[in-house]
Design an enzyme around this catalytic site. Structure first.
Site, PDB file in Angstrom:
ATOM      1  N   LEU A 266       1.999 -63.577 -42.492  1.00 55.49           N
ATOM      2  CA  LEU A 266       3.239 -63.389 -40.789  1.00 55.49           C
ATOM      3  C   LEU A 266       2.534 -62.092 -40.536  1.00 55.49           C
ATOM      4  O   LEU A 266       2.026 -61.232 -41.126  1.00 55.49           O
ATOM      5  CB  LEU A 266       4.048 -62.590 -42.209  1.00 55.49           C
ATOM      6  CG  LEU A 266       5.230 -64.272 -42.726  1.00 55.49           C
ATOM      7  CD1 LEU A 266       6.229 -63.335 -43.587  1.00 55.49           C
ATOM      8  CD2 LEU A 266       5.912 -64.779 -41.807  1.00 55.49           C
ATOM      9  N   ASP A 267       2.780 -61.808 -39.006  1.00 54.21           N
ATOM     10  CA  ASP A 267       1.967 -60.515 -38.202  1.00 54.21           C
ATOM     11  C   ASP A 267       2.714 -59.925 -38.552  1.00 54.21           C
ATOM     12  O   ASP A 267       3.830 -59.626 -39.303  1.00 54.21           O
ATOM     13  CB  ASP A 267       1.737 -61.433 -37.256  1.00 54.21           C
ATOM     14  CG  ASP A 267       3.438 -61.097 -36.589  1.00 54.21           C
ATOM     15  OD1 ASP A 267       4.693 -60.763 -36.895  1.00 54.21           O
ATOM     16  OD2 ASP A 267       3.200 -62.721 -35.421  1.00 54.21           O
ATOM     17  N   ARG A 268       2.195 -58.471 -38.418  1.00 54.34           N
ATOM     18  CA  ARG A 268       2.637 -57.014 -38.258  1.00 54.34           C
ATOM     19  C   ARG A 268       4.433 -56.765 -38.286  1.00 54.34           C
ATOM     20  O   ARG A 268       5.266 -56.855 -38.763  1.00 54.34           O
ATOM     21  CB  ARG A 268       1.593 -56.288 -38.029  1.00 54.34           C
ATOM     22  CG  ARG A 268       1.907 -54.309 -38.891  1.00 54.34           C
ATOM     23  CD  ARG A 268       1.003 -53.237 -37.601  1.00 54.34           C
ATOM     24  NE  ARG A 268       1.419 -52.202 -37.931  1.00 54.34           N
ATOM     25  CZ  ARG A 268       1.563 -51.388 -37.623  1.00 54.34           C
ATOM     26  NH1 ARG A 268       0.443 -51.116 -35.723  1.00 54.34           N
ATOM     27  NH2 ARG A 268       0.995 -50.209 -37.868  1.00 54.34           N
TER      28      ARG A 268
END
Length: 248
Positions: free
Chosen positions: A116-118
């Protein structure tokens, strides 16, 4: 007659669920790994896969045994990087495991299953079973992934249909399996978007191609496994049945 299959030493260590391949290469370079009683410092040193002639591998003097498979789910908070280390010094998802104990012992090394991206939140899996992880992240045959996405407008039926029809973006066809309106206010709305394929930042790229800004993005389910009421930043172990269902 076919030659006996071989894999590099670092890959063999990671496949046993002991560490990442990068960490394994570091152990090997530090002289912590022996093969048949001899220190090996080459991470690509070939290891036979023939069980009749299996080589003896030891780390810090202890002969290698396959680690007990462990599968966890984390409710990832926004602002954490899905990585063991970050070159920019940003906090990673491993902050959530600081001081973690499982069955009375410190939590062993586990790798994130996918990313999951930041800026994204929600359900993130971890395990020490690379084969299981590969099934979950397979871009064509892995389980569906369900997201709740807040966007900067109230969508029309045509817009929802466009998300399912898809767009071409940088040589890739980006599309949702389904997109439905959950609720809306005057200026923004929450959608439920289901993906049946795995592409990097797929939802953000798809919405951006349609000139839609993402305000929040939460993954709420992988296959039949739902995030449920797990608090933000907390984790729990998957049951055997949950892990088996995702494998199927």
């Amino acid at each position: 007659m076919n030659a006996t299959p071989r894999h590099g030493l670092a890959r063999v260590l990671s496949k046993h669920g002991l560490c990442s391949r990068t960490e394994a290469a570091r152990w090997i370079a530090d002289g912590r790994v022996q093969v048949d009683g001899r220190v090996v410092r080459d991470p690509e040193f070939p290891i036979r896969r023939d069980p009749r002639g299996r080589q003896r591998i030891a780390v810090d003097g202890r002969e290698l045994d396959r680690a007990e498979p462990i599968y966890l789910m984390l409710n990832k908070p926004r602002g954490l990087v899905t990585s063991a280390r970050d070159e920019q010094g940003r906090d990673t998802v491993y902050r959530c495991f600081d001081g973690a104990v499982l069955d009375g012992a410190p939590l062993p090394w586990l790798a994130p299953v996918g990313r999951l991206d930041r800026a994204s939140e929600g359900l993130l899996l971890f395990c020490n079973d690379p084969e299981w992880a590969a099934r979950i992240t397979d871009p064509e045959h892995g389980p569906d992934k369900t997201y709740h996405v807040q966007i900067d407008r109230v969508p029309t039926p045509e817009l929802l249909a466009a998300l399912v029809a898809g767009v071409d973006e940088q040589g890739e066809r980006l599309r949702a399996k389904s997109a439905v309106l959950l609720r809306h206010g005057e200026k923004n709305a929450w959608l439920q978007i289901v993906l049946d394929e795995g592409r990097n930042r797929q939802i953000r790229r798809l919405l951006a191609a349609l000139d839609i800004a993402v305000l929040r993005l939460l993954r709420v389910a992988i296959g039949e496994l739902a995030l449920g009421e797990l608090p933000k930043g907390q984790w729990r172990r998957l049951s055997a049945a949950e892990a088996a269902a995702l494998r199927r």
